[in-house]
Design an enzyme around this catalytic site. Structure first.
Site, PDB file in Angstrom:
ATOM      1  N   HIS A  97      31.231 -24.802  23.813  1.00 17.74           N
ATOM      2  CA  HIS A  97      31.719 -24.573  22.796  1.00 17.74           C
ATOM      3  C   HIS A  97      32.289 -26.020  22.547  1.00 17.74           C
ATOM      4  CE1 HIS A  97      34.057 -23.244  19.284  1.00 17.74           C
ATOM      5  NE2 HIS A  97      34.305 -22.781  19.723  1.00 17.74           N
ATOM      6  N   ASN A 143      34.924 -28.289  15.191  1.00 14.03           N
ATOM      7  CA  ASN A 143      34.791 -26.569  15.743  1.00 14.03           C
ATOM      8  C   ASN A 143      34.033 -25.425  14.209  1.00 14.03           C
ATOM      9  OD1 ASN A 143      34.361 -24.013  17.059  1.00 14.03           O
ATOM     10  ND2 ASN A 143      37.155 -24.135  17.306  1.00 14.03           N
ATOM     11  N   CYS A 176      34.755 -17.635  19.039  1.00 13.23           N
ATOM     12  CA  CYS A 176      33.973 -18.679  19.594  1.00 13.23           C
ATOM     13  C   CYS A 176      33.148 -18.351  20.478  1.00 13.23           C
ATOM     14  CB  CYS A 176      34.431 -19.589  19.321  1.00 13.23           C
ATOM     15  SG  CYS A 176      35.419 -19.936  17.897  1.00 13.23           S
TER      16      CYS A 176
END
Ligand code: COA
Length: 324
Positions: free
Chosen positions: A251, A281, A115
């Protein structure tokens, strides 16, 4: 010696058409819209169709970013793609995008930093431009996480989605703009709390197939701590405070992680970009997708200070300050 800075000149995004809502998930596993909304903040996510891969979504996002930058693909010096779900290990996704763009002069590579991939890829772009070696670098973050999700595991399947974002960084001699500071970090000793077994050359007989394995609570706590520290560090090294920040783009993994970071940093909610409710996500793609939407919504203009802040498997983490 001439000083070069990496200006953001273009942004783009691509999301699959197919929407998977919490109501759809209620029919697949024992969960509820209420639990997902309250515990994670997601209402729906996008799922790639047959024939949609990291390369095809990435290409769409890249074309948008190049159009905004007004840079023909032949002028690109480098294409860096961050992905945890490449079409194939080789050819790399960057090679496939280069072919379809006709970016004949560009060097090409994929990177793996989960990520945090967008920040790491931006770090490569920044170094190349700052050193004077390159003028235009395309960064693409493209993820098809639906291919790595166990759709019978309620602990993970409600969290992830597919999408791509892209940016173009271009060399400039203008002082005080572009990427101002960055930090990159990691901790391999915590590698077991978030992993994708059977995704490389090593076989893990204890795991059926290749699906995301996660210890959610541990990930949550470490994400809050490291992302708060990273954002503070990059602001300090840029000589700025949270007061100077126009927009924090963290994020998008869990709304509660985002809120906890904003509280720790003392950044008011209106300065924090959140779109997790729409896409879930999407790993390294969350930040460039959010950046693109922030431009579309008129929330960023020239001279604004934007902070990107990320955390992911590995473990990896990183943050950067960009003056638009
Ligand atoms: N629907 C309904 N209930 C669920 C559920 C779901 N989808 N997933 C878990 N639960 C249940 C658990 O089984 C548990 O039940 P129990 O109390 O009867 O044992 C209860 O909800 C609480 O589980 P817990 O894991 O403590 O919840 P949590 O508040 O920590 O939230 C996460 C779980 C995964 C949402 C949260 O830990 C998280 O977001 N972690 C970080 C994940 C992440 O960001 N990963 C990517 C990093 S880049």
């Amino acid at each position: 010696m001439q000083q070069f800075t990496a200006l953001l000149t273009g942004v783009g995004k691509a999301l699959p058409q197919k929407v998977l809502t919490n109501a759809d998930l209620e029919k697949m596993v024992e969960t509820s819209d209420e639990w997902i909304t309250k515990r994670v903040g997601i209402k729906e996510r996008r799922i790639a169709a047959e024939g949609e891969w990291a390369s095809t979504l990435g290409l769409k996002a890249a074309k948008e970013a190049l159009a905004m930058a007004g840079i023909p693909p032949e002028q690109l010096d480098l294409i860096v793609v961050s992905t945890t779900t490449p079409d194939t290990v080789y050819p790399s996704v960057a090679c496939l995008i280069q072919k379809d763009l006709g970016a004949t002069k560009a060097g090409v590579l994929d990177i793996s930093a989960a990520c945090t991939g967008f920040i790491y890829a931006s770090g490569i772009a920044w170094s190349m431009i700052r050193s004077g070696l390159m003028k235009h670098v395309l960064v693409v973050s493209s993820e098809i996480l639906s291919s790595t999700v166990n759709w019978t595991d309620r602990d993970t399947c409600v969290l992830f989605g597919d999408g791509a974002g892209a940016v173009v960084y271009s060399s400039s001699t203008e002082e005080g703009r572009g990427i101002l500071s960055m930090t990159l970090g990691g901790d391999g000793t915590e590698c077991d709390i978030l992993k994708l077994p059977n995704s490389g050359c090593r076989r893990f007989p204890e795991h059926q197939g290749s699906f995301i394995q996660m210890q959610g609570n541990d990930v949550f706590k470490l994400a809050v701590r490291t992302m708060s520290e990273c954002a503070t560090e990059v602001l300090t090294s840029a000589g700025l405070t949270t007061e100077d920040v126009t927009l924090l783009i963290p994020h998008q993994a869990n709304i509660r992680i985002i809120e906890a970071i904003a509280t720790r940093l003392k950044v008011p909610a209106e300065k924090v970009f959140v779109n997790i409710e729409k896409y879930g996500n999407t790993s390294s793609a969350t930040i460039p997708i959010a950046l693109c939407e922030a431009f579309e919504q008129g929330r960023i203009k020239k001279g604004d200070v934007v902070v990107f802040d990320a955390f992911g498997a590995g473990l990896t983490w990183g943050a950067m300050v960009l003056k638009v």
